[in-house]
Design an enzyme around this catalytic site. Sequence first.
Site, PDB file in Angstrom:
ATOM      1  N   ASP A  78     -15.185   2.887   6.934  1.00  0.00           N
ATOM      2  CA  ASP A  78     -14.114   3.797   6.502  1.00  0.00           C
ATOM      3  C   ASP A  78     -14.636   4.762   5.441  1.00  0.00           C
ATOM      4  OD1 ASP A  78     -11.309   4.720   6.312  1.00  0.00           O
ATOM      5  OD2 ASP A  78     -11.558   4.026   4.254  1.00  0.00           O
ATOM      6  N   ARG A  96     -14.177  13.016   7.463  1.00  0.00           N
ATOM      7  CA  ARG A  96     -12.865  13.616   7.776  1.00  0.00           C
ATOM      8  C   ARG A  96     -12.473  14.636   6.713  1.00  0.00           C
ATOM      9  NH1 ARG A  96      -9.133   8.794   7.704  1.00  0.00           N
ATOM     10  NH2 ARG A  96      -7.490  10.310   8.035  1.00  0.00           N
ATOM     11  N   SER A 132      -7.841   3.760   9.058  1.00  0.00           N
ATOM     12  CA  SER A 132      -8.430   3.818   7.723  1.00  0.00           C
ATOM     13  C   SER A 132      -7.692   2.875   6.765  1.00  0.00           C
ATOM     14  CB  SER A 132      -8.364   5.261   7.217  1.00  0.00           C
ATOM     15  OG  SER A 132      -8.678   5.347   5.858  1.00  0.00           O
ATOM     16  N   LYS A 150      -8.953  -1.431   5.669  1.00  0.00           N
ATOM     17  CA  LYS A 150      -9.160  -1.861   4.283  1.00  0.00           C
ATOM     18  C   LYS A 150      -8.173  -2.960   3.904  1.00  0.00           C
ATOM     19  CE  LYS A 150      -8.909   2.423   3.079  1.00  0.00           C
ATOM     20  NZ  LYS A 150      -8.955   3.802   2.721  1.00  0.00           N
ATOM     21  N   HIS A 160       0.856  -1.183   0.000  1.00  0.00           N
ATOM     22  CA  HIS A 160       0.000   0.000   0.000  1.00  0.00           C
ATOM     23  C   HIS A 160       0.892   1.233   0.000  1.00  0.00           C
ATOM     24  CE1 HIS A 160      -3.545   2.449   0.804  1.00  0.00           C
ATOM     25  NE2 HIS A 160      -2.822   3.112   1.680  1.00  0.00           N
TER      26      HIS A 160
HETATM   27  N1  URA Z   1      -5.270   6.682   2.783  1.00  0.00           N
HETATM   28  C1  URA Z   1      -6.338   6.090   3.372  1.00  0.00           C
HETATM   29  O1  URA Z   1      -6.816   5.054   2.916  1.00  0.00           O
HETATM   30  N2  URA Z   1      -6.853   6.657   4.487  1.00  0.00           N
HETATM   31  C2  URA Z   1      -6.364   7.769   5.047  1.00  0.00           C
HETATM   32  O2  URA Z   1      -6.871   8.213   6.050  1.00  0.00           O
HETATM   33  C3  URA Z   1      -5.269   8.380   4.408  1.00  0.00           C
HETATM   34  C4  URA Z   1      -4.735   7.813   3.292  1.00  0.00           C
END
Ligand code: URA
Length: 464
Positions: free
Chosen positions: A186, A193, A208, A212, A107
């Site tokens: 999320d 947010r 967050s 995922k 990621h």
């Molecule tokens: N990427 C994400 O998936 N969530 C965040 O809060 C920031 C970057």
Amino acid sequence: MKPKRNNTMTKKKVAVKKTQADQNPMRFTASGIISKKRDGKKLTNDEIRWFIDGLTSGQIADYQMTALLMAIFINGLDKKETAYLTDAMLYSGDVVEFEGRDVIDKHSTGGVGDKASFILAPIAAACGVKVPMIAGRGLGHTGGTVDKIESVKGFKTELPLKKFKEMVEKEGLSLIGQTKTIAPADKKIYALRDVTGTVESIPLITASIMSKKLAEGASGLVMDIKTGSGAFMSTLPKARALAKSLRDTASRFDKSMMTMITDMNQPLGLAIGNSLEIVESIETLRGKGPKDLTEISVQLAGGMIYLAGKAKSHKAGIAKAKKSIKDGSALKVFKDMIKNQGGDELVVDDYSRLPMAKEVYEVKAQKAGYISQVNCKALGLHCVSLGGGRMKASDKIDFGVGLVLTKKIGDKVKKGETLLKVYHNKSQLKLVEQIDVAINKSDIKLSATKPKTTKPLVYEIKEN
Ligand code: URA
């Protein structure tokens, strides 16, 4: 203690699992939990879970969630609370589970021109790693992996999770977009947010990302944390804090993790824009890519190969990664992935099959010098303004437009020499001329002498 939801988190042999909320609405109130965090106290697993489950089911209002997010933003969450929040968000939706410890994803916290996923995922799969990649769309000035791969005609980024899992197990790699059922909490929280000034919070970012990533079932993760002018974490200390929080959370969920902090003071590679980035990725898989993109891709892929147990060390993983480029096996995996997901795999040998803007405008340097600074964010936004990204969620992407740099930081430039090329449509000439002015005025800075210090490509690598 590792946080567990109804003991299902570590259960194996289940393809896709949906867990139900374990709620006890009589015990808690939203205002009680918000006030507790407002006063700087620690929240329990049950409180956090109750709140997030309430948000997912619609019993907690957006304004209550927003108040809690602001209280968290100000007073923080400790390691345990961060893991509890991650767990609650993770189990707000479907969770894919795989057997074995060789299922590894990567990621990136996002940057401009970051197309490394298209290179490292096929490399890792060619080296025996199973790669379940659920990627995002463009956000602000940064492009999205899903948007970019959709430049390939027919490529399906929406697959049922069951099919996704089968593909990863059989083919070693699948790349899809976020589904509605992966960490839906999320999705709601991120949207709140975004409009309430609570994005830049380490525990909220951690929960967050991890909710995922854990939902896609990988046994380990390589995290590319970008730092610099074009990154979310603009400074090295902030990037280090996020890296540590992600590693701490990964180990509480029994996942292996390697964090790499990498530079985003200039775009990665040369191309910015959807089709243009696909072309650059294929060239890199052929061994003809830009040096920085190739280096980052093999470093990250090497980490995945190592975490999967397919190499004895990170260094040995990198050597395997390089070999898969040289012997063509990584490029073959990329081509097969396109075919398996319904895309036109012939693009790999014929770039004219990709959508490409017909007009090319060359931005020339108005003076001589050395490139000393590049405003990454501005370049990303120029691509968005051409139609290569979205200003609002409903915007349609133009896959063919974008920018291609011809110079990077430290390079010498003669007056009148091309700094970058803008791929655009006929009707956009006025916009392109404005881009030219902005680039020469402020987005690419030239100095009379060669910059003394060039930033490292990789600042720090840690694992647990
Ligand atoms: N990427 C994400 O998936 N969530 C965040 O809060 C920031 C970057």
